[in-house]
Write an enzyme that holds these catalytic residues in place. Sequence first.
Site, PDB file in Angstrom:
ATOM      1  N   ALA A  88       0.927  -1.264   0.135  1.00 32.33           N
ATOM      2  CA  ALA A  88      -0.104   0.007   0.058  1.00 32.33           C
ATOM      3  C   ALA A  88       0.774   1.340   0.083  1.00 32.33           C
ATOM      4  O   ALA A  88       2.232   1.238   0.437  1.00 32.33           O
ATOM      5  CB  ALA A  88      -1.071  -0.100   1.148  1.00 32.33           C
ATOM      6  N   ILE A  90       1.383   4.421   1.829  1.00 34.05           N
ATOM      7  CA  ILE A  90       1.093   4.869   3.470  1.00 34.05           C
ATOM      8  C   ILE A  90       1.439   6.222   3.452  1.00 34.05           C
ATOM      9  O   ILE A  90       2.230   6.871   2.747  1.00 34.05           O
ATOM     10  CB  ILE A  90       1.756   3.588   4.126  1.00 34.05           C
ATOM     11  N   TYR A 154      -5.842   9.039   2.221  1.00 38.68           N
ATOM     12  CA  TYR A 154      -5.369   7.934   2.750  1.00 38.68           C
ATOM     13  C   TYR A 154      -6.345   7.122   3.286  1.00 38.68           C
ATOM     14  O   TYR A 154      -6.572   5.967   2.803  1.00 38.68           O
ATOM     15  CB  TYR A 154      -4.066   8.090   3.811  1.00 38.68           C
ATOM     16  N   LYS A 158      -7.927   3.669   1.719  1.00 39.99           N
ATOM     17  CA  LYS A 158      -8.205   2.383   2.460  1.00 39.99           C
ATOM     18  C   LYS A 158      -9.377   1.864   2.667  1.00 39.99           C
ATOM     19  O   LYS A 158      -9.771   0.392   2.755  1.00 39.99           O
ATOM     20  CB  LYS A 158      -7.371   2.315   3.646  1.00 39.99           C
ATOM     21  N   ASN A 183      -2.415   1.341  14.772  1.00 41.58           N
ATOM     22  CA  ASN A 183      -1.293   1.820  15.133  1.00 41.58           C
ATOM     23  C   ASN A 183      -0.004   0.890  15.382  1.00 41.58           C
ATOM     24  O   ASN A 183       0.519   0.854  16.664  1.00 41.58           O
ATOM     25  CB  ASN A 183      -1.240   3.035  16.167  1.00 41.58           C
ATOM     26  N   ARG A 277       3.775  20.046  11.365  1.00 42.82           N
ATOM     27  CA  ARG A 277       3.379  18.456  11.681  1.00 42.82           C
ATOM     28  C   ARG A 277       2.044  18.502  11.845  1.00 42.82           C
ATOM     29  O   ARG A 277       1.469  17.150  12.213  1.00 42.82           O
ATOM     30  CB  ARG A 277       4.352  18.008  12.815  1.00 42.82           C
ATOM     31  N   LEU A 278       1.205  19.463  11.924  1.00 40.43           N
ATOM     32  CA  LEU A 278      -0.206  19.502  12.391  1.00 40.43           C
ATOM     33  C   LEU A 278      -0.980  18.777  11.207  1.00 40.43           C
ATOM     34  O   LEU A 278      -0.582  19.448   9.990  1.00 40.43           O
ATOM     35  CB  LEU A 278      -0.931  20.668  12.875  1.00 40.43           C
TER      36      LEU A 278
END
Length: 332
Positions: A88, A90, A154, A158, A183, A277-278
């Site tokens: 996949a 990811i 993403y 899926k 996770n 990174r948010l």
Amino acid sequence: MSTTSNWAGRTVLVTGAEGFIGSTLVDLLLAQGADVRAFVHYKPYAEKGHLAHLLDDPRVQLLAGDVRDPGRVSDAVEGCDTVFHLAALIGIPYSYDSPGAYVQTNVVGTENVAEACRRHAVRRMVHTSTSEVYGTARTAPIDESHPLQPQSPYSASKIGADMTALSHWHAFELPVTVVRPFNTYGPRQSARAVIPTILAQLHAGAREIKLGSLTPTRDFTYVTDTARGFMAAADCDRALGQVLNLGTGREISIGDLALALIAASGRDAQLVADPSRLRPSGSEVHRLLSDNTRAREWTGWEPQVSLEDGLKQTSEWVAAHLNLFAPDRYQV
């Protein structure tokens, strides 16, 4: 069905076999006697990543290809007893930049694998989902009946892949099971994930750990436990045409996780917010906590590695492989 089924003499295909979970699954299958075809994404150079230690192992056949190529996928599937489909595209941040690529690899790729499994009458196909398909928990813990919420390109891809796999059960009686890990973490995971990102910064000597949001909670499952769950699902007839959650049933906030990683690493650091990174506000998944009752009761699987032990083992691995990481760069 017990998770200690006999794999001796079985020919098994693992797509995405070079990856973090895929390579761990390959190792466990070999340990239980399987002959493994490792389907890896073609690269015009010789690096074999996490399968390098198996290059001379006669029980492993490495096949380079792309799940978007139906012919190559069909050739790989032919003659296999079981197909574990992990290949996949990811990573949530990159899906904001290239959503079409996720559809092609994750949805079309799954269609190709399912069609090949149908054509060659495999005994079982195990398709890999993700807890991201649930989005932020509406009820917790999350069982398999929880609504699916596509909060990122993403997760949407899926969801499409999961439905594609399950449609082949309903329409064609393809013996497929969908496993939905929560996770997964552990040795070999890339820097795009939160745990190795934090550990790489710590072991590189950073005194400030850069993170996005600290409040979301996650249910972290050690990689060998996830891989064992795949194998258990492959031999559970009750799971045909069904989804199985693979999680621990324990949640921890990203902030508390970071503090636990600081302790596990033996380092000293403080947490610093990094806006880059948010996630977009409507895309952040605020809570994931699994209900793993179905997997436990149907297959006999249950997680064996505690979060504390898993974080320690992962910390040791990252410290020993720091050359694989770029701690100062945000990897999407």
